[in-house]
Design a protein around this motif. Structure first.
Motif, mmCIF file in Angstrom:
data_model
loop_
_atom_site.group_PDB
_atom_site.id
_atom_site.type_symbol
_atom_site.label_atom_id
_atom_site.label_comp_id
_atom_site.label_asym_id
_atom_site.label_seq_id
_atom_site.Cartn_x
_atom_site.Cartn_y
_atom_site.Cartn_z
ATOM 1 N N MET B 61 0.835 -1.201 0.000
ATOM 2 C CA MET B 61 0.000 0.000 0.000
ATOM 3 C C MET B 61 0.869 1.250 0.000
ATOM 4 O O MET B 61 0.598 2.227 -0.687
ATOM 5 C CB MET B 61 -0.887 -0.030 1.239
ATOM 6 N N ARG B 62 1.932 1.187 0.769
ATOM 7 C CA ARG B 62 2.856 2.305 0.843
ATOM 8 C C ARG B 62 3.515 2.546 -0.523
ATOM 9 O O ARG B 62 3.596 3.679 -0.999
ATOM 10 C CB ARG B 62 3.925 1.925 1.879
ATOM 11 N N ALA B 63 3.937 1.462 -1.151
ATOM 12 C CA ALA B 63 4.580 1.580 -2.460
ATOM 13 C C ALA B 63 3.608 2.152 -3.484
ATOM 14 O O ALA B 63 3.972 3.007 -4.302
ATOM 15 C CB ALA B 63 5.086 0.210 -2.911
ATOM 16 N N ALA B 64 2.367 1.703 -3.436
ATOM 17 C CA ALA B 64 1.365 2.186 -4.392
ATOM 18 C C ALA B 64 1.106 3.674 -4.185
ATOM 19 O O ALA B 64 0.959 4.440 -5.141
ATOM 20 C CB ALA B 64 0.068 1.387 -4.234
ATOM 21 N N ALA B 65 1.050 4.085 -2.925
ATOM 22 C CA ALA B 65 0.816 5.506 -2.626
ATOM 23 C C ALA B 65 2.012 6.334 -3.085
ATOM 24 O O ALA B 65 1.862 7.405 -3.686
ATOM 25 C CB ALA B 65 0.578 5.699 -1.130
ATOM 26 N N GLU B 66 3.196 5.825 -2.832
ATOM 27 C CA GLU B 66 4.397 6.577 -3.208
ATOM 28 C C GLU B 66 4.504 6.762 -4.716
ATOM 29 O O GLU B 66 4.984 7.804 -5.184
ATOM 30 C CB GLU B 66 5.648 5.889 -2.662
ATOM 31 N N ARG B 85 -6.784 8.296 -7.452
ATOM 32 C CA ARG B 85 -6.140 7.069 -7.917
ATOM 33 C C ARG B 85 -7.150 5.922 -7.948
ATOM 34 O O ARG B 85 -8.057 5.852 -7.122
ATOM 35 C CB ARG B 85 -4.985 6.795 -6.949
ATOM 36 N N GLU B 86 -6.950 5.026 -8.888
ATOM 37 C CA GLU B 86 -7.884 3.921 -9.035
ATOM 38 C C GLU B 86 -7.873 3.054 -7.765
ATOM 39 O O GLU B 86 -6.811 2.755 -7.220
ATOM 40 C CB GLU B 86 -7.514 3.069 -10.235
ATOM 41 N N ARG B 87 -9.055 2.678 -7.362
ATOM 42 C CA ARG B 87 -9.200 1.866 -6.149
ATOM 43 C C ARG B 87 -10.348 0.887 -6.301
ATOM 44 O O ARG B 87 -11.318 1.166 -6.975
ATOM 45 C CB ARG B 87 -9.565 2.757 -4.954
ATOM 46 N N ASP B 88 -10.220 -0.226 -5.610
ATOM 47 C CA ASP B 88 -11.306 -1.196 -5.537
ATOM 48 C C ASP B 88 -12.192 -0.739 -4.387
ATOM 49 O O ASP B 88 -12.240 -1.366 -3.329
ATOM 50 C CB ASP B 88 -10.699 -2.560 -5.230
ATOM 51 N N VAL B 89 -12.906 0.359 -4.622
ATOM 52 C CA VAL B 89 -13.587 1.060 -3.530
ATOM 53 C C VAL B 89 -14.500 0.170 -2.688
ATOM 54 O O VAL B 89 -14.467 0.229 -1.456
ATOM 55 C CB VAL B 89 -14.388 2.257 -4.091
ATOM 56 N N LEU B 90 -15.284 -0.663 -3.356
ATOM 57 C CA LEU B 90 -16.251 -1.475 -2.606
ATOM 58 C C LEU B 90 -15.601 -2.576 -1.764
ATOM 59 O O LEU B 90 -16.251 -3.145 -0.885
ATOM 60 C CB LEU B 90 -17.297 -2.069 -3.554
ATOM 61 N N ARG B 91 -14.354 -2.857 -2.019
ATOM 62 C CA ARG B 91 -13.664 -3.861 -1.199
ATOM 63 C C ARG B 91 -13.101 -3.232 0.067
ATOM 64 O O ARG B 91 -12.669 -3.944 0.965
ATOM 65 C CB ARG B 91 -12.556 -4.543 -1.989
ATOM 66 N N GLY B 92 -13.063 -1.928 0.122
ATOM 67 C CA GLY B 92 -12.532 -1.268 1.310
ATOM 68 C C GLY B 92 -11.020 -1.201 1.282
ATOM 69 O O GLY B 92 -10.379 -1.717 0.362
ATOM 70 N N CYS B 93 -10.450 -0.579 2.289
ATOM 71 C CA CYS B 93 -8.996 -0.442 2.383
ATOM 72 C C CYS B 93 -8.437 -1.657 3.125
ATOM 73 O O CYS B 93 -8.846 -1.941 4.251
ATOM 74 C CB CYS B 93 -8.631 0.823 3.144
ATOM 75 N N ASP B 115 -0.748 1.030 11.975
ATOM 76 C CA ASP B 115 -0.507 2.384 12.463
ATOM 77 C C ASP B 115 0.608 3.055 11.666
ATOM 78 O O ASP B 115 0.467 4.195 11.197
ATOM 79 C CB ASP B 115 -0.125 2.308 13.951
ATOM 80 N N GLU B 116 1.711 2.345 11.476
ATOM 81 C CA GLU B 116 2.856 2.931 10.764
ATOM 82 C C GLU B 116 2.511 3.331 9.336
ATOM 83 O O GLU B 116 2.962 4.366 8.841
ATOM 84 C CB GLU B 116 4.019 1.930 10.735
ATOM 85 N N THR B 117 1.706 2.514 8.688
ATOM 86 C CA THR B 117 1.359 2.799 7.298
ATOM 87 C C THR B 117 0.495 4.051 7.187
ATOM 88 O O THR B 117 0.762 4.938 6.359
ATOM 89 C CB THR B 117 0.604 1.601 6.684
ATOM 90 N N LEU B 118 -0.522 4.116 8.026
ATOM 91 C CA LEU B 118 -1.406 5.289 7.965
ATOM 92 C C LEU B 118 -0.659 6.546 8.417
ATOM 93 O O LEU B 118 -0.877 7.634 7.878
ATOM 94 C CB LEU B 118 -2.654 5.058 8.817
#
Lengths: 188, 188
Positions: B61-66, B85-93, B115-118
């Motif tokens: 997730m971090r890599a994708a955000a970066e 950014r494209e997301r699988d919105v209905l699947r949630g985070c 916690d660290e990721t967010l």
DNA sequence: GTCTATATGCAGATAGAC
DNA sequence: GTCTATCTGCATATAGAC
């Protein structure tokens, strides 16, 4: 309080703490001080009891929001009052948390009260913002519907940040950030 | 792919879909095409396997955000690119949803990567917003830290609204609302 | 490394006595 | 209305053979 009421209350607490999947009939019975036979006499089973619990929780959340949103003051003040209203931040939102439960989302009857509550809240906030635009309090370019969605999302996401960090301050930071942005759209 | 990798991948999928409580060793084994003995040979048990899965998901997730946040453009453009950014919105985070799992929150080791990721994400966005203020792109009064918290919260809450309504549009509305507010803070 | 056997206890009820 | 008995199957492993 009747046994039936105690069962619903116990279920409400457990759904809040542990979600639908994490809540067992046995745990409900123990917390309610009721036996198996008693539970199955009053309710058809876990989904039926959960439905009653979710409806009740949804009602209360709506009433609590309305107490703040229906108050005095400018549109901004009422939105701020809603955002800063006292919350058990680290426990999460008893309604919103259910959206992460696949068994709730998969069951239309269980999902309906969740959807209706969040949608009512969004609509209520949109109405207040619309009044604010109409009265000249907010900039004409402010979109009431989308802004209201952002307000509700910030609250729901604030719970996520707070629980991740183990600190209610994370919720407060998100709310402060949103309010500062919203304050910037007040007409000069 | 090794059996160990298949077990981790299966666990990642199940944690995303059903959460920690809703994910059983048996379901993991079936999805990975591995036997009981195999799973307990490679991992000490469900918490150990979940830890490996959560760490991997957090990294990705971090890599994708970066990839989006480290791109070209103004601060506003990069924040917008992240939000849209494209997301699988209905699947949630896959990371945020874990905060609603009491067993994850109760276990420091499992909660840490969440916690660290967010927190990294919030900090990364704050840095971009700070640059935007320093360069004169944003109004001086914009608070980078709190605004970043609101951005992350809007995304996390957007997933909640989308899953409640069963429609990805609800996520989009929240994001649109926030971006419109943020756009209003760009210096004239 | 992987498989099968075995174990305790809980999930989620149903049945029928009282 | 509430209680106890009973049931099938899953949760979450451990043990030891191959």
């Amino acid at each position: 309080m009747t046994t039936s009421e105690r069962l619903v209350d116990a279920t409400r607490e457990l759904l809040w703490e542990r979600g639908y999947t994490g809540t067992s009939p046995k745990a409900i019975q123990q917390r309610a001080g009721a036996g198996q036979g008693s539970m199955y006499h009053h309710f058809a089973g876990k989904p039926d009891l959960a439905l009653a619990a979710i409806r009740r929780t949804a009602e209360e959340m709506r009433a609590a929001a309305e107490r703040v949103l229906g108050g005095e003051g400018t549109a901004y003040a009422r939105v701020e009052a809603y955002l800063r209203r006292e919350r058990d931040v680290l426990r999460g939102c008893p309604v919103g948390r259910l959206t992460m439960d696949p068994d709730v989302i998969a069951d239309g009857a269980l999902r309906a009260p969740v959807d209706e509550t969040l949608d009512w809240l969004r609509g209520r906030l949109a109405g207040i913002l619309r009044e604010g635009v109409a009265s000249g309090e907010f900039d004409r370019s402010l979109d009431p519907e989308r802004t209201a969605a952002a307000v509700v999302a910030t609250v729901q996401g604030g719970y996520v940040l707070a629980r991740a960090s183990g600190s209610a301050a994370a919720f407060g930071a998100a709310v402060d950030g949103l309010l500062a942005l919203l304050a910037g759209r007040r007409a000069a």
